[in-house]
Design a protein around this motif. Structure first.
Motif, short mmCIF file in Angstrom:
data_model
loop_
_atom_site.label_atom_id
_atom_site.label_comp_id
_atom_site.label_asym_id
_atom_site.label_seq_id
_atom_site.Cartn_x
_atom_site.Cartn_y
_atom_site.Cartn_z
N PHE A 131 0.81 -1.22 0.00
CA PHE A 131 0.00 0.00 0.00
C PHE A 131 0.85 1.27 0.00
O PHE A 131 0.33 2.36 0.23
CB PHE A 131 -0.97 -0.01 1.18
N VAL A 132 2.13 1.11 -0.26
CA VAL A 132 3.00 2.28 -0.32
C VAL A 132 2.45 3.24 -1.38
O VAL A 132 1.88 2.80 -2.39
CB VAL A 132 4.46 1.83 -0.62
N ASN A 133 2.53 4.52 -1.16
CA ASN A 133 2.01 5.54 -2.09
C ASN A 133 0.49 5.63 -2.16
O ASN A 133 -0.04 6.18 -3.11
CB ASN A 133 2.54 5.34 -3.52
N THR A 134 -0.24 5.04 -1.20
CA THR A 134 -1.69 5.27 -1.17
C THR A 134 -2.00 6.21 0.00
O THR A 134 -1.21 6.30 0.95
CB THR A 134 -2.47 3.96 -0.95
N THR A 135 -3.13 6.90 -0.07
CA THR A 135 -3.54 7.74 1.06
C THR A 135 -3.91 6.85 2.25
O THR A 135 -3.74 7.24 3.40
CB THR A 135 -4.76 8.60 0.66
N PHE A 136 -4.43 5.67 1.96
CA PHE A 136 -4.83 4.71 2.98
C PHE A 136 -3.72 4.45 4.01
O PHE A 136 -3.99 4.32 5.20
CB PHE A 136 -5.21 3.42 2.25
N ILE A 137 -2.48 4.39 3.55
CA ILE A 137 -1.36 4.08 4.46
C ILE A 137 -0.86 5.33 5.17
O ILE A 137 -0.10 5.25 6.12
CB ILE A 137 -0.21 3.39 3.67
N ASN A 138 -1.31 6.51 4.71
CA ASN A 138 -0.82 7.78 5.25
C ASN A 138 -1.61 8.14 6.52
O ASN A 138 -2.44 9.04 6.54
CB ASN A 138 -0.97 8.87 4.18
N SER A 139 -1.32 7.40 7.59
CA SER A 139 -2.12 7.53 8.81
C SER A 139 -2.04 8.92 9.44
O SER A 139 -3.02 9.41 9.99
CB SER A 139 -1.71 6.48 9.83
N SER A 140 -0.87 9.58 9.35
CA SER A 140 -0.77 10.89 10.00
C SER A 140 -1.66 11.91 9.30
O SER A 140 -2.31 12.73 9.95
CB SER A 140 0.68 11.36 10.04
N TYR A 141 -1.73 11.83 7.96
CA TYR A 141 -2.62 12.73 7.20
C TYR A 141 -4.08 12.48 7.56
O TYR A 141 -4.85 13.41 7.83
CB TYR A 141 -2.38 12.50 5.70
N LEU A 142 -4.47 11.20 7.58
CA LEU A 142 -5.87 10.86 7.87
C LEU A 142 -6.23 11.20 9.32
O LEU A 142 -7.31 11.71 9.60
CB LEU A 142 -6.11 9.37 7.60
N ALA A 143 -5.28 10.94 10.24
CA ALA A 143 -5.54 11.22 11.65
C ALA A 143 -5.74 12.72 11.86
O ALA A 143 -6.70 13.15 12.51
CB ALA A 143 -4.37 10.72 12.50
N TYR A 144 -4.86 13.52 11.26
CA TYR A 144 -4.95 14.97 11.43
C TYR A 144 -6.28 15.49 10.89
O TYR A 144 -7.01 16.22 11.57
CB TYR A 144 -3.77 15.64 10.72
N ASN A 145 -6.60 15.08 9.66
CA ASN A 145 -7.82 15.61 9.04
C ASN A 145 -9.09 15.13 9.75
O ASN A 145 -10.05 15.89 9.89
CB ASN A 145 -7.87 15.23 7.57
N SER A 146 -9.09 13.90 10.23
CA SER A 146 -10.29 13.41 10.91
C SER A 146 -10.48 14.12 12.25
O SER A 146 -11.61 14.37 12.67
CB SER A 146 -10.22 11.89 11.10
N ARG A 147 -9.37 14.47 12.91
CA ARG A 147 -9.50 15.18 14.19
C ARG A 147 -10.00 16.60 13.95
O ARG A 147 -10.86 17.10 14.69
CB ARG A 147 -8.17 15.22 14.93
N VAL A 148 -9.48 17.25 12.93
CA VAL A 148 -9.96 18.60 12.59
C VAL A 148 -11.46 18.52 12.28
O VAL A 148 -12.26 19.31 12.78
CB VAL A 148 -9.17 19.18 11.39
N ALA A 149 -11.84 17.54 11.45
CA ALA A 149 -13.26 17.38 11.09
C ALA A 149 -14.10 17.14 12.33
O ALA A 149 -15.21 17.67 12.46
CB ALA A 149 -13.43 16.23 10.10
N TYR A 150 -13.57 16.35 13.27
CA TYR A 150 -14.31 16.08 14.51
C TYR A 150 -14.62 17.37 15.24
O TYR A 150 -15.75 17.60 15.67
CB TYR A 150 -13.53 15.13 15.43
N TYR A 151 -13.60 18.24 15.39
CA TYR A 151 -13.84 19.48 16.14
C TYR A 151 -14.81 20.40 15.41
O TYR A 151 -15.63 21.07 16.05
CB TYR A 151 -12.51 20.18 16.45
N PHE A 152 -14.78 20.41 14.09
CA PHE A 152 -15.78 21.19 13.35
C PHE A 152 -17.18 20.64 13.62
O PHE A 152 -18.12 21.40 13.85
CB PHE A 152 -15.48 21.19 11.84
N ILE A 153 -17.31 19.32 13.62
CA ILE A 153 -18.63 18.72 13.85
C ILE A 153 -19.08 18.97 15.30
O ILE A 153 -20.24 19.29 15.55
CB ILE A 153 -18.62 17.21 13.51
N LEU A 154 -18.13 18.87 16.24
CA LEU A 154 -18.47 19.10 17.65
C LEU A 154 -18.95 20.53 17.87
O LEU A 154 -20.00 20.77 18.47
CB LEU A 154 -17.27 18.79 18.55
#
Ligand SMILES: *[C@@H]1O[C@H](CO)[C@@H](O)[C@H](O)[C@H]1NC(C)=O
Ligand SMILES: *[C@@H]1O[C@H](CO)[C@@H](O)[C@H](O)[C@H]1NC(C)=O
Ligand SMILES: *[C@@H]1O[C@H](CO)[C@@H](O)[C@H](O)[C@H]1NC(C)=O
Length: 256
Positions: A131-154
């Motif tokens: 999965f090298v070179n997929t967004t799926f493996i890019n956990s830091s990118y996904l973690a950051y964006n999902s946390r930002v999205a969480y605070y917007f939703i909260l």
């Protein structure tokens, strides 16, 4: 139009939006009926065993578990379905039986870590290269964006609540507050929904990625898809956006 009708309509829309947002928040906090039914993203891993076998040709043993109570993230074996919520994720061995992680505020959406941490170490190593070179493996990118999205939703949820409760009183100042709150809530929910839509869309790349280009294009066998939580968040945005119009009308015209 008379102010009362406007306020009634706006209150009704705010109420529906808040209800929808509460559903989004309870998604995957446990495995009972309603939380089980609501997720932001889903991964079906059931095809991965066969795909892996095609690539490594050795028999793939002990990849999946059927023990639905065994804890997640401890190499106890892959589950068939992973569903991600705002506070935790759950993994299911079939359509009904599964287990969830502990609850965390602003839980990170890290599907690659969630899935590979259930596999035996030697299978995890294959995943790192597949999965090298997929967004799926890019956990830091996904973690950051999902946390930002969480605070917007909260924050959107908090402003939706303020809009609902200030909108029922017959005071000009409170109408102003409910109008402003409704606009802010709609904006924050819009951003939260858009971020979630975007990160899941990018993760959907794994559905078509070829994990072994040399062996005649074997697909990963992982299927990532949008959870209904994303659609529910968009629906809440629509209600909040629609509520701002009658709030504004009552704010400007109601002289109660
Ligand atoms: C399933 O996992 C739980 C928790 O690790 C364990 O207590 C139980 O004995 C396991 N059941 C089977 C049938 O292996
Ligand atoms: C799912 O698995 C559990 C535990 O193995 C079992 O009790 C249940 O009947 C299964 N449900 C379905 C729909 O297969
Ligand atoms: C989850 O919570 C339980 C009970 O509070 C705790 O014992 C366990 O270590 C926690 N697990 C993780 C992965 O944090």
């Amino acid at each position: 139009m008379r102010g009362e009708y406007c306020v009634g309509g706006a209150s009704f829309l705010s109420f529906v939006a808040l209800l929808l947002l509460i559903f989004v928040h309870v998604g995957q906090i446990n495995t009972s009926l309603v939380p089980h039914g609501i997720a932001m993203a889903k991964v079906d891993t059931s095809g991965f065993g066969q795909a892996l076998h095609k690539v490594i040709t050795d028999p793939v043993q002990g990849l999946y578990t059927t023990n639905y109570t065994s804890p997640l993230g401890q190499q106890n074996g892959l589950r068939q379905i992973y569903e991600f919520g705002l506070y935790s994720y759950c993994a299911y061995v079939n359509s009904s039986a599964g287990t969830c992680t502990n609850h965390t505020i602003a839980d990170k959406f890290e599907p690659f870590i969630a899935i590979t941490s259930d596999m035996l170490y030697n299978y995890t190593q294959y995943c790192d290269t597949m999965f090298v070179n997929t967004t799926f493996i890019n956990s830091s990118y996904l973690a950051y964006n999902s946390r930002v999205a969480y605070y917007f939703i909260l924050i959107g949820t908090i402003f939706a609540t303020i809009a609902l409760f200030t909108g029922v009183a017959r005071r000009a100042l409170l109408f102003f507050i409910s109008t402003a709150s409704s606009i802010i809530a709609a904006l924050f929910i819009l951003i939260g929904a858009a971020i979630w839509t975007s990160i899941v869309k990018k993760c959907e790349g794994i559905n078509t990625v070829e994990i072994s280009p040399l062996n005649g294009g074997v697909l990963s066998g992982f299927i990532m898809s949008y959870g209904n939580g994303i659609y529910i968040t968009w629906a809440a945005f629509a209600c909040l956006a629609a509520a701002t119009v009658p709030y504004m009308v009552s704010c400007c015209t109601f002289r109660g």
